[in-house]
Design an enzyme around this catalytic site. Structure first.
Site, mmCIF file in Angstrom:
data_model
loop_
_atom_site.group_PDB
_atom_site.id
_atom_site.type_symbol
_atom_site.label_atom_id
_atom_site.label_comp_id
_atom_site.label_asym_id
_atom_site.label_seq_id
_atom_site.Cartn_x
_atom_site.Cartn_y
_atom_site.Cartn_z
ATOM 1 N N LYS A 122 1.069 3.712 -11.259
ATOM 2 C CA LYS A 122 0.078 3.025 -10.911
ATOM 3 C C LYS A 122 -0.553 2.177 -12.188
ATOM 4 O O LYS A 122 -1.147 1.078 -12.020
ATOM 5 C CB LYS A 122 -1.064 3.732 -10.469
ATOM 6 C CG LYS A 122 -0.870 4.392 -9.108
ATOM 7 C CD LYS A 122 -0.510 3.678 -7.970
ATOM 8 C CE LYS A 122 -0.392 4.430 -6.548
ATOM 9 N NZ LYS A 122 -0.100 3.430 -5.477
ATOM 10 N N TYR B 174 3.444 9.873 -11.139
ATOM 11 C CA TYR B 174 2.239 9.040 -10.507
ATOM 12 C C TYR B 174 1.552 8.039 -11.337
ATOM 13 O O TYR B 174 1.529 6.619 -10.713
ATOM 14 C CB TYR B 174 1.574 9.895 -9.665
ATOM 15 C CG TYR B 174 0.734 9.177 -8.462
ATOM 16 C CD1 TYR B 174 0.944 8.354 -7.371
ATOM 17 C CD2 TYR B 174 -0.710 9.474 -8.762
ATOM 18 C CE1 TYR B 174 -0.040 7.975 -6.533
ATOM 19 C CE2 TYR B 174 -1.527 8.921 -7.779
ATOM 20 C CZ TYR B 174 -1.175 7.980 -6.851
ATOM 21 O OH TYR B 174 -2.018 7.448 -6.180
ATOM 22 N N ASN C 274 0.841 -1.045 0.086
ATOM 23 C CA ASN C 274 0.090 0.061 0.152
ATOM 24 C C ASN C 274 0.789 1.357 -0.040
ATOM 25 O O ASN C 274 0.327 2.323 -0.559
ATOM 26 C CB ASN C 274 -0.982 0.019 1.170
ATOM 27 C CG ASN C 274 -1.465 1.299 1.557
ATOM 28 O OD1 ASN C 274 -2.503 1.792 0.923
ATOM 29 N ND2 ASN C 274 -0.905 2.004 2.401
HETATM 30 P P1 NAD Z 1 -0.481 8.688 3.174
HETATM 31 O O1 NAD Z 1 0.703 9.825 2.779
HETATM 32 O O2 NAD Z 1 -1.511 9.198 4.196
HETATM 33 O O3 NAD Z 1 0.037 7.313 3.484
HETATM 34 C C1 NAD Z 1 1.192 6.782 2.865
HETATM 35 C C2 NAD Z 1 1.802 5.819 3.402
HETATM 36 O O4 NAD Z 1 2.993 5.369 2.533
HETATM 37 C C3 NAD Z 1 2.328 6.156 4.954
HETATM 38 O O5 NAD Z 1 2.085 5.134 5.915
HETATM 39 C C4 NAD Z 1 3.853 6.344 4.674
HETATM 40 O O6 NAD Z 1 4.736 5.895 5.777
HETATM 41 C C5 NAD Z 1 3.983 5.117 3.752
HETATM 42 N N1 NAD Z 1 5.251 5.562 2.946
HETATM 43 C C6 NAD Z 1 5.431 6.672 2.151
HETATM 44 N N2 NAD Z 1 6.745 6.726 1.745
HETATM 45 C C7 NAD Z 1 7.187 5.508 2.058
HETATM 46 C C8 NAD Z 1 8.660 4.712 1.764
HETATM 47 N N3 NAD Z 1 9.493 5.331 1.239
HETATM 48 N N4 NAD Z 1 8.942 3.718 2.676
HETATM 49 C C9 NAD Z 1 7.931 3.100 3.428
HETATM 50 N N5 NAD Z 1 6.750 3.691 3.552
HETATM 51 C C10 NAD Z 1 6.525 4.757 2.934
HETATM 52 O O7 NAD Z 1 -1.293 8.428 1.651
HETATM 53 P P2 NAD Z 1 -2.719 7.477 1.679
HETATM 54 O O8 NAD Z 1 -3.593 8.595 0.692
HETATM 55 O O9 NAD Z 1 -3.220 6.660 2.444
HETATM 56 O O10 NAD Z 1 -2.084 6.432 0.278
HETATM 57 C C11 NAD Z 1 -1.931 5.335 0.430
HETATM 58 C C12 NAD Z 1 -1.893 4.484 -0.818
HETATM 59 O O11 NAD Z 1 -3.105 4.838 -1.489
HETATM 60 C C13 NAD Z 1 -0.931 5.105 -1.832
HETATM 61 O O12 NAD Z 1 -0.457 4.034 -2.523
HETATM 62 C C14 NAD Z 1 -1.525 6.016 -2.624
HETATM 63 O O13 NAD Z 1 -1.000 6.174 -4.139
HETATM 64 C C15 NAD Z 1 -2.874 5.534 -2.864
HETATM 65 N N6 NAD Z 1 -4.195 6.389 -3.229
HETATM 66 C C16 NAD Z 1 -4.423 7.048 -2.254
HETATM 67 C C17 NAD Z 1 -5.593 7.935 -2.690
HETATM 68 C C18 NAD Z 1 -6.258 9.120 -1.646
HETATM 69 O O14 NAD Z 1 -6.941 9.826 -2.276
HETATM 70 N N7 NAD Z 1 -5.789 9.184 -0.649
HETATM 71 C C19 NAD Z 1 -6.279 7.836 -3.923
HETATM 72 C C20 NAD Z 1 -5.921 6.758 -4.642
HETATM 73 C C21 NAD Z 1 -4.816 5.856 -4.222
#
Ligand code: NAD
Length: 247
Positions: free
Chosen positions: A159, A155, A90
């Site tokens: 994906k 990005y 994730n």
């Molecule tokens: P967030 O920034 O709140 O959380 C990201 C997480 O990834 C955190 O726990 C962070 O510690 C971890 N992370 C980031 N870089 C890292 C690294 N180098 N090593 C280890 N861990 C790392 O983001 P989120 O919104 O919860 O996103 C989580 C996933 O969901 C991502 O893959 C993102 O692309 C995807 N996503 C999010 C959304 C949204 O609207 N929030 C929409 C579509 C997809």
């Protein structure tokens, strides 16, 4: 739904990952959450323990794109708990750099965490799952993996790759009883979104047929279903959880 299953969730310290961790714990799993550093991992663990002291959860912070670190971490989990039944890739980072100003280093950074880590963790866990007779690998994609986005091509590119890894590994690993699926969330209300002004959020909501932004729980429930035996014949899909906001 996941009683006694051992799950590893990367990027589990906040946002969608934290929601998946909590949902898995509430459904009886033992969860190992991965974060990028000790402080954020410790913070997430104390938050979870405050919610429910009986949660079976621990935290680690290996470099996700480093094969050696992941091998050591995952072997240790197997030794302690006997198996890794579910891996959720994730962790991910976002960027919106315009092509005219895009820095190659930033592009590489996105590929490293969003693709290389998914490959690396999946490769290490595949051998463990094959040996134990099966397992589930889940990836967090995004709705931009279908339509791209107007700036920050790195990005969506990452994906699109996640979808490719998902569909290919599903075909490669089916014979070893390993299911591989992805969830592609739409805009989801995480901490990051809390600072976004109402004036920006309203037009976004107007484009979502269900009339609201997704909640972390909406996404986590899809991860619960796909990890569980309810999805025993489901593999190789990218499941949109986006209120039909797909363009
Ligand atoms: P967030 O920034 O709140 O959380 C990201 C997480 O990834 C955190 O726990 C962070 O510690 C971890 N992370 C980031 N870089 C890292 C690294 N180098 N090593 C280890 N861990 C790392 O983001 P989120 O919104 O919860 O996103 C989580 C996933 O969901 C991502 O893959 C993102 O692309 C995807 N996503 C999010 C959304 C949204 O609207 N929030 C929409 C579509 C997809």
């Amino acid at each position: 739904m996941l009683n006694g299953k051992v799950a590893v969730v990367t990027g589990g310290t906040r946002g969608i990952g934290y929601g998946i961790v909590k949902t898995y714990l509430d459904n009886g799993a033992i969860v190992i959450l991965c974060g990028s550093k000790k402080e954020t991992v410790d913070h997430a663990l104390s938050q979870l323990k405050a919610e429910n002291p009986d949660y079976k959860v621990e935290g680690i912070y290996p470099v996700l794109s480093c094969p050696n670190e992941i091998e050591i971490a995952f072997e240790a989990i197997k030794k302690t708990y006997g198996s890794i039944d579910i891996l959720v890739n994730n962790a991910g980072i976002v960027a919106r750099d315009k092509i005219y100003e895009y820095d190659m280093e930033e592009f590489r950074k996105i590929m490293d965490i969003n693709i290389n880590s998914v490959f690396n963790c999946s490769q290490v866990v595949s051998s463990i799952m094959k040996e134990q007779g099966g397992g589930v690998i889940l990836n967090t994609s995004s709705m931009v993996s279908l339509y791209g986005q107007p700036s920050g091509c790195g990005y969506p590119a990452s994906k699109f790759a996640v979808n490719g890894i998902t569909k290919s590994l599903a075909r490669e690993l089916g014979k070893d009883n390993i299911r591989v699926n992805a969830v592609s969330p739409g805009i989801t209300y995480t901490d990051m979104m809390k600072g976004v002004p109402e004036t920006l959020i309203k037009p976004l909501i107007a484009q979502i047929p269900l009339g609201r932004i997704g909640q972390v729980e909406d996404v986590a429930n899809a991860f619960l279903y796909l990890a569980s035996d309810m999805a025993s014949y489901v593999t190789g899909i990218v499941l949109p959880v986006d209120g039909a906001a797909r363009s």
